[in-house]
Scaffold this motif. Structure first.
Motif, PDB file in Angstrom:
ATOM      1  N   GLU A 137      60.227  52.386  49.624  1.00 49.71           N
ATOM      2  CA  GLU A 137      59.013  53.090  49.941  1.00 49.71           C
ATOM      3  C   GLU A 137      58.110  52.939  48.462  1.00 49.71           C
ATOM      4  OE1 GLU A 137      59.198  56.583  51.651  1.00 49.71           O
ATOM      5  OE2 GLU A 137      60.026  56.121  53.432  1.00 49.71           O
ATOM      6  N   ILE A 138      56.823  52.748  48.531  1.00 49.51           N
ATOM      7  CA  ILE A 138      55.959  52.874  47.400  1.00 49.51           C
ATOM      8  C   ILE A 138      55.644  54.183  47.124  1.00 49.51           C
ATOM      9  CG2 ILE A 138      53.897  52.034  46.275  1.00 49.51           C
ATOM     10  CD1 ILE A 138      54.197  49.478  47.939  1.00 49.51           C
ATOM     11  N   THR A 139      55.734  54.914  46.105  1.00 50.66           N
ATOM     12  CA  THR A 139      55.254  56.122  45.757  1.00 50.66           C
ATOM     13  C   THR A 139      55.025  56.444  44.154  1.00 50.66           C
ATOM     14  OG1 THR A 139      55.864  58.696  45.898  1.00 50.66           O
ATOM     15  CG2 THR A 139      57.673  57.016  45.174  1.00 50.66           C
ATOM     16  N   ILE A 140      54.700  57.393  43.852  1.00 51.76           N
ATOM     17  CA  ILE A 140      54.484  57.681  42.240  1.00 51.76           C
ATOM     18  C   ILE A 140      55.294  58.966  41.815  1.00 51.76           C
ATOM     19  CG2 ILE A 140      52.123  56.953  42.219  1.00 51.76           C
ATOM     20  CD1 ILE A 140      51.033  59.947  42.570  1.00 51.76           C
ATOM     21  N   PRO A 141      55.547  59.057  40.540  1.00 56.75           N
ATOM     22  CA  PRO A 141      56.426  59.934  40.120  1.00 56.75           C
ATOM     23  C   PRO A 141      56.022  61.482  40.608  1.00 56.75           C
ATOM     24  CG  PRO A 141      56.035  58.518  38.375  1.00 56.75           C
ATOM     25  CD  PRO A 141      55.246  57.975  39.453  1.00 56.75           C
TER      26      PRO A 141
ATOM     27  N   ALA B 242      57.473  66.244  43.961  1.00 56.39           N
ATOM     28  CA  ALA B 242      57.074  67.128  44.968  1.00 56.39           C
ATOM     29  C   ALA B 242      57.991  66.991  46.347  1.00 56.39           C
ATOM     30  CB  ALA B 242      55.547  66.596  45.557  1.00 56.39           C
ATOM     31  N   SER B 243      58.497  65.614  46.558  1.00 59.97           N
ATOM     32  CA  SER B 243      59.474  65.575  47.499  1.00 59.97           C
ATOM     33  C   SER B 243      60.732  66.068  47.341  1.00 59.97           C
ATOM     34  CB  SER B 243      59.591  63.829  47.665  1.00 59.97           C
ATOM     35  OG  SER B 243      58.386  63.281  48.298  1.00 59.97           O
ATOM     36  N   TRP B 244      61.112  66.073  45.823  1.00 56.78           N
ATOM     37  CA  TRP B 244      62.318  66.554  45.450  1.00 56.78           C
ATOM     38  C   TRP B 244      62.268  68.143  45.803  1.00 56.78           C
ATOM     39  CZ3 TRP B 244      63.225  70.228  41.363  1.00 56.78           C
ATOM     40  CH2 TRP B 244      64.538  70.601  41.234  1.00 56.78           C
ATOM     41  N   VAL B 245      61.153  68.765  45.398  1.00 53.10           N
ATOM     42  CA  VAL B 245      61.111  70.186  45.440  1.00 53.10           C
ATOM     43  C   VAL B 245      61.185  70.475  47.098  1.00 53.10           C
ATOM     44  CG1 VAL B 245      59.258  72.068  45.565  1.00 53.10           C
ATOM     45  CG2 VAL B 245      59.879  70.871  43.415  1.00 53.10           C
TER      46      VAL B 245
ATOM     47  N   ASP C  18      55.387  70.808  58.372  1.00 50.44           N
ATOM     48  CA  ASP C  18      55.208  69.599  57.760  1.00 50.44           C
ATOM     49  C   ASP C  18      54.227  69.332  56.857  1.00 50.44           C
ATOM     50  OD1 ASP C  18      57.161  68.774  59.738  1.00 50.44           O
ATOM     51  OD2 ASP C  18      55.668  68.138  61.092  1.00 50.44           O
ATOM     52  N   LEU C  19      52.921  69.734  57.123  1.00 51.79           N
ATOM     53  CA  LEU C  19      51.957  69.422  56.049  1.00 51.79           C
ATOM     54  C   LEU C  19      51.916  70.421  54.882  1.00 51.79           C
ATOM     55  CD1 LEU C  19      49.440  67.744  55.126  1.00 51.79           C
ATOM     56  CD2 LEU C  19      48.031  69.380  56.512  1.00 51.79           C
ATOM     57  N   ILE C  20      51.971  71.650  54.942  1.00 53.02           N
ATOM     58  CA  ILE C  20      51.900  72.741  53.955  1.00 53.02           C
ATOM     59  C   ILE C  20      52.851  72.740  53.011  1.00 53.02           C
ATOM     60  CG2 ILE C  20      51.642  75.227  53.708  1.00 53.02           C
ATOM     61  CD1 ILE C  20      49.800  75.407  55.669  1.00 53.02           C
ATOM     62  N   PRO C  21      54.361  72.516  53.455  1.00 52.77           N
ATOM     63  CA  PRO C  21      55.056  72.404  52.379  1.00 52.77           C
ATOM     64  C   PRO C  21      55.110  71.277  51.438  1.00 52.77           C
ATOM     65  CG  PRO C  21      56.119  72.924  54.419  1.00 52.77           C
ATOM     66  CD  PRO C  21      54.925  72.623  54.648  1.00 52.77           C
ATOM     67  N   ALA C  22      54.448  70.113  51.966  1.00 53.82           N
ATOM     68  CA  ALA C  22      54.450  68.988  51.544  1.00 53.82           C
ATOM     69  C   ALA C  22      53.104  69.173  50.307  1.00 53.82           C
ATOM     70  CB  ALA C  22      53.915  67.989  52.042  1.00 53.82           C
TER      71      ALA C  22
ATOM     72  N   ALA D  40      54.149  71.584  47.188  1.00 50.96           N
ATOM     73  CA  ALA D  40      54.803  70.899  46.231  1.00 50.96           C
ATOM     74  C   ALA D  40      53.953  70.142  45.497  1.00 50.96           C
ATOM     75  CB  ALA D  40      56.189  70.070  46.922  1.00 50.96           C
ATOM     76  N   VAL D  41      53.040  69.275  46.202  1.00 54.86           N
ATOM     77  CA  VAL D  41      52.300  68.527  45.473  1.00 54.86           C
ATOM     78  C   VAL D  41      51.376  69.507  44.511  1.00 54.86           C
ATOM     79  CG1 VAL D  41      50.338  66.990  45.854  1.00 54.86           C
ATOM     80  CG2 VAL D  41      52.081  66.554  47.075  1.00 54.86           C
TER      81      VAL D  41
END
Length: 466
Positions: free
Chosen positions: A52-56, A61-64, A149-153, A156-157
């Motif tokens: 999967e393509i992502t940025i640091p 954010a995904s880790w959190v 789904d959306l607000i936790p993401a 973190a972002v």
């Protein structure tokens, strides 16, 4: 003292001063280069992780999100409730400890519309967290979708974007890009050169990051009202990662190249046309009324763009204090958590309720049936509602269209849903919750304009590929 000795001492003193100035300039240059490179690496350099393509920043954010998955719902509920309570206290009692602090006054002394939006968000989040009250509010298709789904993401972002955005904003990178790219961005897109960074941050990272960056620049006096509105609604594009998710929903992963090429062509067409027609063309070229200064990208005629850009960038970095950066980063996070997330919860929930439980979008989508038939798009009647339901949430068109048999039609739905950009469950809510000069009706009109501009291009490309 002899003339010779005086001369030697003077030369030594001048040499020492020169070394000191040189050292100081080198430090200023490094202060521009190092944070800017770190910012580029964090926000703009794509990584391939497990295919999967992502940025640091998105990775952090995904880790959190995954590490604190069990406590995030409680924390988000507390944040939204606390925001509502302090906003009510500010409105009712006007406490000095809030009103005498500009940041807190701006955060909690909101207009009547946002006051009630925060109250609604608090009600929705409590009902969703406990699963009480009418199910249409907290179901997995409405409030539950946002809350789980959306607000936790977003939460973190916002944490990392708020703390780390100053690396892009405050150390001269935008000044350099402004000088280098203004000759391209101004005539083509009617925008300052520095807006290119907003677009790149959105494209490689997330549209929400682009909006947050744009909002901070607008508040700082770097964009006029028109420029800020154009960038927020036109250049806060969907990330590469998000487009892959949409493509997967319509089962066309094998067509990523054709899909992304279509998105780029259609998106550029919309970026060229939308700023030149109302409502965006009617926005004034005035700066944010509370901005401390007004930035001008005009380059003197006797210096090259690159030298001027470097000069401006190093000057910006030199005048940036780390204490202000840390303080500003913390305020950014609070502003996003308490100023933006409640608005996304309130507006997003209402939009999803309308989409899921009323025929509003079917009625609005009906005029698209003859248009799609004219363009020879198969299953036009089934596809028509997907042309407008994306206003509520960008995933909805792909979800509704996933059952359509024609791959051409699914391709059209996937492309149009991504190029529309304005969806109320996230980007729309963020735009309305920010200081950017856009109103709800502006978003409705821009959404329809983008749909009508991009649809013929997408259909033409679809007929070439199928």
């Amino acid at each position: 003292m002899s003339d010779s000795a005086q001369s030697n001492e003077q030369n030594h003193s001048q040499s020492h001063d020169t070394e000191s100035v040189g050292s100081k300039n080198s430090m200023d240059v490094l202060k521009f280069i190092i944070p800017s490179i770190v910012g580029i690496l964090l926000f703009m350099v794509p990584l391939s992780i497990q295919g999967e393509i992502t940025i640091p920043v998105a990775l952090l954010a995904s880790w959190v999100q995954s590490t604190f998955a069990e406590v995030l719902p409680e924390f988000i509920t507390v944040i939204i409730m606390l925001t509502a309570v302090i906003t009510v206290v500010t409105k009712a009692f006007e406490p000095a400890w809030i009103l005498e602090r500009p940041f807190l006054k701006e955060l909690f002394g909101v207009s009547t519309v946002w006051f009630w939006a925060r109250i609604a968000a608090a009600v929705f989040v409590v009902m969703t967290f406990f699963g009480i009250g009418p199910e249409f509010i907290w179901s997995d298709a409405t409030g539950g979708l946002l809350f789980n789904d959306l607000i936790p993401a977003l939460f973190a972002v916002f944490l990392f974007a708020g703390l780390l955005l100053p690396l892009l904003l405050d150390f001269g990178l935008l000044e350099l890009c402004g000088a280098l790219l203004t000759k391209i961005m101004k005539p083509i897109f009617t925008l300052p050169g520095r807006s290119s960074i907003d677009c790149l941050a959105s494209w490689l990272g997330d549209g929400t990051i682009g909006i947050l960056l744009t909002n901070k620049q607008y508040e700082g006096g770097f964009y006029t009202k028109r420029e800020a509105a154009v960038i927020g609604t036109t250049f806060s594009v969907v990330s590469i990662t998000f487009t892959i998710v949409v493509l997967t929903l319509v089962d066309l992963q094998h067509m990523f190249f054709q899909y992304y090429l279509t998105i780029i062509i259609a998106g550029l067409a919309a970026a060229l046309i939308c700023p030149r027609i109302p409502p965006l063309s009617r926005k004034t070229n005035q700066y944010y009324e509370h901005a401390d200064n007004q930035y001008n990208e005009k380059i003197p005629g006797d210096i090259s763009s690159f030298k001027w850009g470097i000069s401006q960038a190093v000057g910006k970095a030199k005048n940036t204090s780390w204490s202000n950066v840390i303080k500003g980063g913390g305020q950014n996070v609070l502003d996003m958590w308490m100023g933006v997330i409640p608005i996304v919860m309130a507006i997003g929930t209402i939009a999803l309720i309308v989409a899921e439980y009323t025929p509003v979008f079917e009625f609005i989508g009906a005029p698209f049936i003859p248009l799609l038939q004219l363009m020879q798009v198969p299953e036009a009647a089934a596809a028509a509602p997907t042309m407008v339901v994306g206003f509520a949430d960008m995933f909805l068109p792909a979800v509704l269209g996933s059952g359509i048999e024609s791959p051409l039609t699914r391709f059209v739905i996937a492309c149009v849903s991504v190029t529309q950009l304005i969806y109320m469950s996230e980007v729309g809510g963020l735009l309305l919750g920010s200081k950017l000069p856009v109103k709800f009706m502006d978003l409705v009109i821009i959404f329809l304009e983008r749909t009508l501009i991009t649809l013929p291009i997408v259909v033409l490309m679809a007929h070439l590929f199928f």
